[in-house]
Design a protein around this motif. Structure first.
Motif, PDB file in Angstrom:
ATOM      1  N   SER A  72      50.689  38.081  38.113  1.00 36.36           N
ATOM      2  CA  SER A  72      50.836  36.991  39.075  1.00 36.36           C
ATOM      3  C   SER A  72      52.285  36.915  39.533  1.00 36.36           C
ATOM      4  O   SER A  72      53.153  36.430  38.796  1.00 36.36           O
ATOM      5  CB  SER A  72      50.400  35.663  38.457  1.00 36.36           C
ATOM      6  N   GLN A  75      53.507  33.155  39.800  1.00 44.59           N
ATOM      7  CA  GLN A  75      53.960  32.493  38.579  1.00 44.59           C
ATOM      8  C   GLN A  75      55.375  32.932  38.204  1.00 44.59           C
ATOM      9  O   GLN A  75      56.169  32.132  37.692  1.00 44.59           O
ATOM     10  CB  GLN A  75      52.991  32.792  37.439  1.00 44.59           C
ATOM     11  N   VAL A 299      35.355  33.787  36.400  1.00 46.65           N
ATOM     12  CA  VAL A 299      36.492  34.241  35.596  1.00 46.65           C
ATOM     13  C   VAL A 299      36.144  35.460  34.762  1.00 46.65           C
ATOM     14  O   VAL A 299      36.902  36.419  34.684  1.00 46.65           O
ATOM     15  CB  VAL A 299      36.997  33.090  34.704  1.00 46.65           C
ATOM     16  N   LEU A 313      41.688  35.249  39.158  1.00 44.81           N
ATOM     17  CA  LEU A 313      42.764  34.844  38.257  1.00 44.81           C
ATOM     18  C   LEU A 313      43.002  33.337  38.266  1.00 44.81           C
ATOM     19  O   LEU A 313      43.276  32.738  37.238  1.00 44.81           O
ATOM     20  CB  LEU A 313      44.065  35.559  38.642  1.00 44.81           C
ATOM     21  N   GLY A 314      42.930  32.736  39.424  1.00 43.71           N
ATOM     22  CA  GLY A 314      43.207  31.307  39.508  1.00 43.71           C
ATOM     23  C   GLY A 314      42.882  30.794  40.893  1.00 43.71           C
ATOM     24  O   GLY A 314      42.330  31.509  41.736  1.00 43.71           O
ATOM     25  N   HIS A 315      43.220  29.557  41.151  1.00 45.15           N
ATOM     26  CA  HIS A 315      42.930  28.971  42.453  1.00 45.15           C
ATOM     27  C   HIS A 315      43.973  27.918  42.761  1.00 45.15           C
ATOM     28  O   HIS A 315      44.797  27.520  41.928  1.00 45.15           O
ATOM     29  CB  HIS A 315      41.528  28.365  42.481  1.00 45.15           C
ATOM     30  N   GLU A 343      49.547  22.474  36.300  1.00 46.72           N
ATOM     31  CA  GLU A 343      48.166  22.932  36.215  1.00 46.72           C
ATOM     32  C   GLU A 343      47.199  21.790  35.928  1.00 46.72           C
ATOM     33  O   GLU A 343      46.035  21.840  36.320  1.00 46.72           O
ATOM     34  CB  GLU A 343      48.047  24.001  35.120  1.00 46.72           C
ATOM     35  N   ILE A 452      41.958  31.376  46.362  1.00 49.33           N
ATOM     36  CA  ILE A 452      41.898  31.943  45.015  1.00 49.33           C
ATOM     37  C   ILE A 452      42.903  33.086  44.922  1.00 49.33           C
ATOM     38  O   ILE A 452      43.157  33.799  45.897  1.00 49.33           O
ATOM     39  CB  ILE A 452      40.475  32.450  44.658  1.00 49.33           C
ATOM     40  N   SER A 453      43.505  33.216  43.758  1.00 42.37           N
ATOM     41  CA  SER A 453      44.355  34.370  43.470  1.00 42.37           C
ATOM     42  C   SER A 453      43.498  35.404  42.750  1.00 42.37           C
ATOM     43  O   SER A 453      42.723  35.069  41.843  1.00 42.37           O
ATOM     44  CB  SER A 453      45.554  33.968  42.608  1.00 42.37           C
TER      45      SER A 453
END
Length: 541
Positions: A72, A75, A299, A313-315, A343, A452-453
């Protein structure tokens, strides 16, 4: 007794190619070739391999604690923003790129060389040991950890035939001795050392597979806003990490569209605000000519297409803005991904760059609050990650964004050195606008979308690596549960016509079960000779 047992174990260790002692220190006065040989012996010792394996595990700790660019990029950028003094120092030691760092690669290569030089000779020695005859029967069987004796009227040849029948799963060898005596030696449990060698060979194969995956595979990261599409080309990635042998033409031409994303959060209780599930509906094509199909991306449920896996991975949220210039012309109208700062509440930060606003460009830094509420200090905070009451606050700037030819900027940072501050906006909810000072234009918060990532990972060595890891587990199980042992039987005729039978057993480890097994063998052999009760001398532990 104990010293005899130790010497026998060391001899067995030497027979199977395992060094009983650590490598000796380098003697003085060595030539360059002698020093090279000594260094090779040190590097290829099992002790060095274990140290390198430990260092490899320790080196992976920062990779699990700190964000990695290969997973990421966003991040990592957030970490630089939150820790502006510490992050550059960590970056100098490649702690945001642990698995591609020079020092990690050095440990990896040394471990590979060490295992190769250690395991291959060990495997050859084990192969020779498996083909060799069992060790000769010791002169004094009474000194073994287990020993027993009895007499029988059966001839020595019949005794050995009976022992051979009982030891049918052992490798057996017989020999004749002086005075008409006959001896039998048997050995089993070679599967333990086979498992040990197999474990290390599988570990070596796993290292090869991982290296091949790094050489032939690729991975990339991207953000996809709800309603947008993605095509598997290098330019579509936000960050792309190709293997050494991977070129642009090696990417499989699949594509997909993020039709809908849904995030569910726990509403009540102690876990309120934590994620319950993430789900993305993808419409994808394996190639431009292939029919469109659908996949529910979660996921732990990646999309497999074109030899690659697409992971969720995430959103986050992408607030949508419409910007008009001083003449009332729309110069910007699109969603902008904001990166979550927290988060738990999804308080998110973002940057809006409007280069086409006119002679003086516009830029904004913003904070998006999915569920705005008044905090304990009277400030505005988000109390829940779901968009219950979405609010955006902006800080505007006017001037030069620094987007000239050759400039390289992050989309999540606004450089304001050549810009003047316009002011701060009021709280904007969907549909509300902010009239910029000095007639610079208008900014309207039109709504928001989810994004989304994702990571695309192509690794042709996945199956070989899985096979190597499974083989390593099987080898380890054999090492843990198989018990190597040796059994000797000597049948010696006595002057009165009877035969004295001596039985001895030796295990590679102290184990009460082995002692019981040796005793069952001695008792079974006695009963098979169909004679009276044995004269048992007992056992020695």
């Amino acid at each position: 007794m104990a010293s005899e047992h130790t010497s026998v174990s060391e001899a067995a260790t030497a027979e199977q190619g395992r060094p009983a002692d650590p490598p000796p220190p380098a003697p003085a006065g060595l030539t360059a070739l002698g020093w090279a040989r000594w260094a090779w012996r040190i590097l290829t010792s099992m002790r060095t391999a274990l140290i390198l394996l430990f260092l490899l595990a320790v080196g992976a700790i920062p990779g699990s604690m700190l964000p990695q660019r290969g997973v990421s990029v966003e991040q990592v950028q957030n970490y630089f923003v939150e820790h502006p003094d510490l992050a550059p120092w960590l970056d100098r030691f490649y702690l945001f790129d642990v698995y591609s760092s020079p020092w990690y690669a050095a440990i990896y290569l040394l471990l590979f060389v060490s295992l190769t030089g250690c395991v291959l000779p060990r495997a050859r020695a084990h192969y020779r040991a498996m083909r060799a005859r069992p060790p000769r029967t010791p002169r004094n069987l009474g000194r073994m950890p287990y020993s027993a004796s009895f007499t029988t009227a059966a001839a020595p040849e019949r005794v050995l035939d009976g022992a051979r029948a009982l030891l049918r799963r052992h490798r057996v060898d017989t020999e004749s001795e002086d005075g008409g005596a006959a001896a039998l030696s048997a050995e089993t449990g070679y599967l333990r050392e086979t498992g040990n060698v197999l474990f290390h060979l599988a570990l070596l194969a796993l290292l090869v597979a991982l290296a091949a995956g790094s050489f032939l595979g690729y991975r990339g990261n991207m953000l996809v806003v709800e309603g947008d599409g993605f095509a598997n080309t290098v330019t579509s990635y936000d960050a792309f990490f190709p293997g050494t042998a991977v070129g642009q033409d090696d990417l499989h031409p699949f594509s997909f569209t993020l039709e809908e994303f849904e995030a569910r959060f726990i509403e009540d209780g102690r876990l309120s605000g934590q994620a319950a599930s993430f789900s993305a509906d993808l419409a994808y094509r394996a190639s431009p000519e292939a029919p469109e199909r659908h996949h529910e991306l979660e996921v732990n449920h990646p999309l497999s297409v074109g030899g690659a896996q697409v992971y969720l991975l995430g959103h986050g949220y992408a607030p949508e803005f419409r910007v008009t210039n001083a003449d009332g012309e729309v110069v910007f109208d699109q969603p902008v991904p904001f990166i979550a700062r927290q988060e738990r509440t999804f308080t998110s930060d973002g940057v809006i760059k409007v280069p086409d606003a006119g002679e003086r460009q516009l830029g904004f830094t913003g904070v998006f609050l999915p569920s705005a509420a008044e905090g304990p200090q009277g400030d505005l905070v988000s109390e829940f990650p779901a968009p219950r009451d979405p609010v955006v606050t902006l800080t505007g700037y006017r001037g030069d964004l620094g987007l000239g030819e050759g400039a390289s900027q992050s989309v999540f940072q606004l450089y304001t050195d050549d810009m003047s501050k316009l002011g701060e906006s009021p709280e904007l909810r969907p549909g509300e606008s902010w009239e910029l000072p000095d007639g610079a234009g208008t900014v309207t918060f039109t709504g928001y979308s989810d994004y989304i990532s994702m990571q695309v990972n192509s690794d042709p060595s996945r199956l070989p690596a899985l096979a190597a890891a499974s083989t390593a587990v099987l080898g380890l199980l054999a090492t843990l549960f198989v018990r190597p042992r040796r059994v000797w039987v000597r049948a010696r005729p006595r002057g009165d016509g009877r035969t004295v039978v001596e039985v001895a057993g030796l295990g590679k480890s102290e184990n009460a079960a082995l002692t019981a097994e040796f005793h069952r063998f001695a008792t079974s052999l006695r009963d098979r000779m169909r004679d009276g009760p044995a004269t048992d001398t007992g056992t020695k532990e």
